[in-house]
Design a protein around this motif. Sequence first.
Motif: not given
Length: 195
Positions: A79-80, A83
Amino acid sequence: AVSLSRECGDNIGEAQAQRILGDLDMGAGGAQSARSRFKTAMAAARALGDDGLLSDVQNSLGNLAEDLGQIDEAQAHYESALTSARAVGDRQREGAALGNLAVLCSHQGRLHEALDHNAMALAAAHETGNRRLEGNTLCNRGLLLQLLGDAANARDCLEQALDISRTLGNAYLESNVLCNLGIVCESLTQPDAAQ
């Protein structure tokens, strides 16, 4: 590459080389060495403010965590990575992170969520013309569709992935696609084709 980059003050090149060495260490079973290299590359990416490199490192850390069965950590890294990729508008890196999230979700039995991530990864592959990402994503999509009971569409995706793998000369992808095609053919009670 690490030495040459260090000699000429190319901090980004040095960090990229460390990440690639970490991927190689991970593939060889050296989890501790891989993690150390990834952490070094991550610190450099943050210090340099390079979100593209940061996305790559986070994806690699996610792969390592997933290999070690650390599912929550893997998801957080993926998820990072997503992003970071979106922060710089890098659709290829975004597609890679989405593809990894799709595989992670499928391993957890969250098949519809996996299919959604997979569809977004496939869109990114098409937009960027990244045939390798497209082939990998279609291969994974085929297996997902098979697990969801849609053998006909699974086979279609896998045949597309097979064409891509052969066009690229990517034997690793081709072997994965053929394995998945065997699973689909078996479910269609086509034992000769499966074999």
